[in-house]
Write an enzyme that holds these catalytic residues in place. Structure first.
Site, PDB file in Angstrom:
ATOM      1  N   CYS A   1      40.684  38.740  37.238  1.00  0.00           N
ATOM      2  CA  CYS A   1      40.828  37.785  38.346  1.00  0.00           C
ATOM      3  C   CYS A   1      40.670  36.358  37.836  1.00  0.00           C
ATOM      4  O   CYS A   1      41.425  35.465  38.220  1.00  0.00           O
ATOM      5  CB  CYS A   1      39.797  38.064  39.440  1.00  0.00           C
ATOM      6  SG  CYS A   1      39.942  39.708  40.170  1.00  0.00           S
TER       7      CYS A   1
ATOM      8  N   CYS B   1      35.226  40.299  38.249  1.00  0.00           N
ATOM      9  CA  CYS B   1      36.497  40.745  37.669  1.00  0.00           C
ATOM     10  C   CYS B   1      37.036  39.755  36.631  1.00  0.00           C
ATOM     11  O   CYS B   1      37.456  38.656  36.991  1.00  0.00           O
ATOM     12  CB  CYS B   1      37.501  40.927  38.805  1.00  0.00           C
ATOM     13  SG  CYS B   1      39.205  41.092  38.296  1.00  0.00           S
TER      14      CYS B   1
END
Length: 106
Positions: free
Chosen positions: A32, A29
């Protein structure tokens, strides 16, 4: 930030009498990784927050149980109850995360 590796560890942490923030992430991600870069700024602004990290791909049943569809997502728990959920679409900037934590972790 401590990484949650088991369902039991997760259950033990969220039953705290103090608010606990659980950040749901994955290894792939990009948002993230960007959040990780600005979290120190967030903590400077909101103060000491107890935050743990859980990989949604490693423990998908926990993510599903708590309606985590997108990542990163921040969930606040206290006494085993989910009090707040910052969905991924609203966790893109430091200001969004600061506002959420300021309101949710009291």
């Amino acid at each position: 930030m401590e990484h949650i590796k088991t369902d039991k560890q997760f259950q033990d942490l969220i039953t705290s009498e103090e608010p606990v923030v659980v950040k749901f992430v994955t290894d792939w991600c990009p948002d993230c990784k960007r959040m990780d870069m600005f979290l120190p700024t967030v903590f400077e602004e909101v103060g000491n927050v107890t935050m743990y990290e859980i990989n949604k791909d490693e423990l998908p049943e926990i993510a599903e149980k708590h309606s985590v569809m997108g990542i990163p997502s921040l969930l606040v728990f206290k006494n085993g109850e989910k009090l707040a959920h910052l969905h991924s679409a609203y966790a893109k900037t430091p200001d969004q995360v600061i506002e959420f934590l300021s309101e949710s972790v009291k």
